[in-house]
Design an enzyme around this catalytic site. Structure first.
Site, PDB file in Angstrom:
ATOM      1  N   SER A 137     128.854 -10.148  26.350  1.00  0.00           N
ATOM      2  CA  SER A 137     130.259 -10.172  26.780  1.00  0.00           C
ATOM      3  C   SER A 137     130.903  -8.799  26.858  1.00  0.00           C
ATOM      4  O   SER A 137     132.027  -8.682  27.354  1.00  0.00           O
ATOM      5  CB  SER A 137     131.072 -11.078  25.860  1.00  0.00           C
ATOM      6  OG  SER A 137     130.795 -12.432  26.140  1.00  0.00           O
ATOM      7  N   LYS A 156     132.226  -7.993  30.197  1.00  0.00           N
ATOM      8  CA  LYS A 156     133.570  -8.331  30.656  1.00  0.00           C
ATOM      9  C   LYS A 156     134.421  -7.092  30.916  1.00  0.00           C
ATOM     10  O   LYS A 156     135.358  -7.135  31.722  1.00  0.00           O
ATOM     11  CB  LYS A 156     134.242  -9.260  29.647  1.00  0.00           C
ATOM     12  CG  LYS A 156     133.619 -10.655  29.573  1.00  0.00           C
ATOM     13  CD  LYS A 156     134.279 -11.484  28.485  1.00  0.00           C
ATOM     14  CE  LYS A 156     133.837 -12.942  28.506  1.00  0.00           C
ATOM     15  NZ  LYS A 156     132.413 -13.159  28.196  1.00  0.00           N
ATOM     16  N   GLN A 173     132.626 -22.126  27.556  1.00  0.00           N
ATOM     17  CA  GLN A 173     131.528 -22.239  28.513  1.00  0.00           C
ATOM     18  C   GLN A 173     131.817 -23.364  29.509  1.00  0.00           C
ATOM     19  O   GLN A 173     132.607 -24.264  29.236  1.00  0.00           O
ATOM     20  CB  GLN A 173     130.204 -22.568  27.784  1.00  0.00           C
ATOM     21  CG  GLN A 173     129.842 -21.633  26.658  1.00  0.00           C
ATOM     22  CD  GLN A 173     129.337 -20.278  27.118  1.00  0.00           C
ATOM     23  OE1 GLN A 173     129.364 -19.969  28.298  1.00  0.00           O
ATOM     24  NE2 GLN A 173     128.875 -19.468  26.189  1.00  0.00           N
ATOM     25  N   TYR A 190     139.554 -17.717  24.522  1.00  0.00           N
ATOM     26  CA  TYR A 190     138.464 -16.890  25.043  1.00  0.00           C
ATOM     27  C   TYR A 190     137.534 -17.740  25.897  1.00  0.00           C
ATOM     28  O   TYR A 190     137.103 -18.822  25.469  1.00  0.00           O
ATOM     29  CB  TYR A 190     137.713 -16.268  23.877  1.00  0.00           C
ATOM     30  CG  TYR A 190     136.684 -15.236  24.236  1.00  0.00           C
ATOM     31  CD1 TYR A 190     137.063 -13.992  24.735  1.00  0.00           C
ATOM     32  CD2 TYR A 190     135.329 -15.490  24.048  1.00  0.00           C
ATOM     33  CE1 TYR A 190     136.118 -13.037  25.046  1.00  0.00           C
ATOM     34  CE2 TYR A 190     134.378 -14.542  24.340  1.00  0.00           C
ATOM     35  CZ  TYR A 190     134.771 -13.313  24.844  1.00  0.00           C
ATOM     36  OH  TYR A 190     133.822 -12.365  25.155  1.00  0.00           O
ATOM     37  N   ASN A 202     134.414 -17.728  29.135  1.00  0.00           N
ATOM     38  CA  ASN A 202     133.559 -17.176  30.191  1.00  0.00           C
ATOM     39  C   ASN A 202     133.964 -17.664  31.580  1.00  0.00           C
ATOM     40  O   ASN A 202     134.000 -16.869  32.520  1.00  0.00           O
ATOM     41  CB  ASN A 202     132.093 -17.522  29.912  1.00  0.00           C
ATOM     42  CG  ASN A 202     131.518 -16.694  28.781  1.00  0.00           C
ATOM     43  OD1 ASN A 202     131.959 -15.588  28.520  1.00  0.00           O
ATOM     44  ND2 ASN A 202     130.524 -17.244  28.093  1.00  0.00           N
ATOM     45  N   GLU A 205     140.147  -5.069  24.089  1.00  0.00           N
ATOM     46  CA  GLU A 205     141.145  -5.560  23.140  1.00  0.00           C
ATOM     47  C   GLU A 205     141.535  -4.393  22.250  1.00  0.00           C
ATOM     48  O   GLU A 205     140.675  -3.609  21.838  1.00  0.00           O
ATOM     49  CB  GLU A 205     140.553  -6.723  22.333  1.00  0.00           C
ATOM     50  CG  GLU A 205     140.208  -7.901  23.240  1.00  0.00           C
ATOM     51  CD  GLU A 205     139.162  -8.839  22.665  1.00  0.00           C
ATOM     52  OE1 GLU A 205     138.792  -8.665  21.476  1.00  0.00           O
ATOM     53  OE2 GLU A 205     138.694  -9.731  23.392  1.00  0.00           O
ATOM     54  N   LYS A 219     135.229  -4.100  22.026  1.00  0.00           N
ATOM     55  CA  LYS A 219     134.705  -5.345  22.608  1.00  0.00           C
ATOM     56  C   LYS A 219     133.316  -5.586  22.053  1.00  0.00           C
ATOM     57  O   LYS A 219     132.498  -4.657  21.966  1.00  0.00           O
ATOM     58  CB  LYS A 219     134.632  -5.263  24.134  1.00  0.00           C
ATOM     59  CG  LYS A 219     134.244  -6.593  24.793  1.00  0.00           C
ATOM     60  CD  LYS A 219     135.356  -7.609  24.688  1.00  0.00           C
ATOM     61  CE  LYS A 219     134.939  -8.995  25.181  1.00  0.00           C
ATOM     62  NZ  LYS A 219     134.091  -9.704  24.206  1.00  0.00           N
ATOM     63  N   SER A 259     127.267 -10.554  23.047  1.00  0.00           N
ATOM     64  CA  SER A 259     126.035 -11.173  22.535  1.00  0.00           C
ATOM     65  C   SER A 259     125.397 -12.028  23.610  1.00  0.00           C
ATOM     66  O   SER A 259     126.089 -12.646  24.421  1.00  0.00           O
ATOM     67  CB  SER A 259     126.322 -12.070  21.320  1.00  0.00           C
ATOM     68  OG  SER A 259     126.957 -11.365  20.283  1.00  0.00           O
ATOM     69  N   ASN A 284     120.721 -10.884  18.036  1.00  0.00           N
ATOM     70  CA  ASN A 284     122.113 -11.301  17.930  1.00  0.00           C
ATOM     71  C   ASN A 284     122.438 -11.497  16.455  1.00  0.00           C
ATOM     72  O   ASN A 284     122.287 -12.589  15.918  1.00  0.00           O
ATOM     73  CB  ASN A 284     122.348 -12.584  18.729  1.00  0.00           C
ATOM     74  CG  ASN A 284     123.787 -13.066  18.674  1.00  0.00           C
ATOM     75  OD1 ASN A 284     124.639 -12.443  18.049  1.00  0.00           O
ATOM     76  ND2 ASN A 284     124.048 -14.193  19.321  1.00  0.00           N
TER      77      ASN A 284
END
Length: 389
Positions: free
Chosen positions: A90, A93, A146, A176, A178, A298, A340, A343, A368
């Protein structure tokens, strides 16, 4: 003459040693203070979380430092280098956000417009009440983390958005998602008359000077692409999914990601419109607890305590809806830390930087492992750098 040759040889040896100390792992026995701090923060994570390999890159006032640990693959045993390709999850993003602000700087989109402007099939649907800005800040009204399992192609994706029912009005809550930022990337590519992969690989990466960053890793570079390892230590790489490129599809190196961080620390060094694009991702739009949500990045006031960073990157923040307070697009006021996480099933990533301090850090791993451990280690390094700045 022999004494001159001996002196020159000695000088070259010292230079070579210094170069080695700047990029090698702990085995090189680096004596410098930064290396000690990075080693103490990150090296124990390899055994604690059974991480095969790790790359850490730090920038201090424009000076780059690379630290590498472990292997790209347990099967090959090849050592991680600053040019090893990792999945950044992510953290991708932030590139999707930059693509959107880049398109806006070119006049191709407006973040205040609605999805139906660029994808007429969505006109009049509930998602069309949100703006592109809402999509990029996860405030469209409750899009999930998701897509449902039965959304497996572009047609099903379009139908999903046409039928989606919000939980709240746009801008009221942050959840949050995707699909949310994925749709922003998809609409941006449509407005740019490009595929998302073509836009990012063909325009964004070259303009940012990123030479080993990909959405689709070419065959010629597969030898440098690390294998990730899942919870059962099986080798794995990211699986394809709807809007995967836009949400979590970038693969990059510590060297490239540090260049990206440096571009964010000092965007004035970029040519327009990329300069405007990068600066546009630093604007804060919603306050969510102690975190300010921008596009991709962020932010937090700096200095920031590790507990505040952990709260802003917690499971509750990732999986739950949280009240969002509009900030009407406020730029930073005072020093700020931007961060940010990212994973995939077999990789973990984190990036953070403080423009006013001219410091930043990138961590890429082929496992991860817990976000809290990544943030705690990176925070320790940034704290040290800030004290010494």
């Amino acid at each position: 003459m022999r004494s001159i040759i001996r002196a020159a040889t000695a000088l070259l040896s010292v230079v070579g040693l210094l170069c080695t100390l700047s990029i090698a792992g702990p085995a090189a026995g680096r004596p410098d203070a930064l290396a000690v701090v990075v080693d103490e923060a990150f090296e124990p994570l390899l055994s604690r979380y059974d991480i095969p390999g790790l790359a850490v890159a730090v920038t201090v006032d424009g000076r780059q430092h690379h630290f590498t640990y472990g292997v790209v693959s347990r099967e090959s045993g090849a050592s991680v280098t600053p040019e090893t390709i990792f999945e950044i999850g992510s953290l991708s993003k932030t590139f999707t956000a930059t693509a959107a602000t880049y398109a806006q700087a070119l006049g191709r989109i407006s973040l205040n417009e609605h999805p139906g402007t660029y994808m007429p099939e969505l006109a009049g649907s509930a998602i069309d009440r949100a703006t592109l800005l809402n999509l990029g800040t996860y405030t469209a009204g409750g899009l999930p983390l998701q897509f449902p399992d039965d959304v497996t192609d572009q047609t099903q994706m379009q139908t999903y958005f046409q039928r989606w029912t919000p939980d709240a009005a746009p801008g009221e809550q942050r959840r949050y998602s995707n699909p949310s930022i994925g749709l922003l990337g998809h609409l941006t590519a449509l407005a740019m008359n490009s595929s998302f992969t073509g836009l990012v690989e063909g325009q964004l990466f070259p303009e940012l000077g990123l030479t080993r960053s990909y959405i689709e890793v070419p065959e010629s570079q597969m030898g440098g692409y690390a294998w990730g390892y899942d919870a059962d230590n099986r080798p794995t790489r990211v699986s394809p999914g709807v809007l995967d490129a836009e949400a979590y599809g970038v693969k990059s190196t510590a060297a490239d990601m540090l260049r990206f961080v440096e571009a964010n620390i000092a965007p004035a060094g970029l040519e327009a419109p990329m300069r405007d694009a990068v600066e546009g991702t630093h604007v804060g739009y919603f306050k969510v607890a102690d975190m300010v949500q921008g596009l991709g990045w962020e932010r937090y006031p700096f200095p920031v305590g590790v507990d505040q960073l952990l709260a802003g990157n917690s499971t509750d923040m990732a999986l739950q809806s949280n009240p969002a307070v509009p900030l009407t697009g406020q730029p930073t006021s005072g020093p700020a830390l931007f961060n940010k996480t990212g994973s995939t099933n077999g990789f973990g990533a984190y990036a953070a930087f403080v423009p006013e301090e001219r410091i930043g850090i990138v961590m890429l791993a082929n496992k991860n492992f817990p976000v809290a451990a990544r943030i705690t280690a990176a925070h320790a390094v940034l704290q040290k750098l800030s004290v010494e700045a």
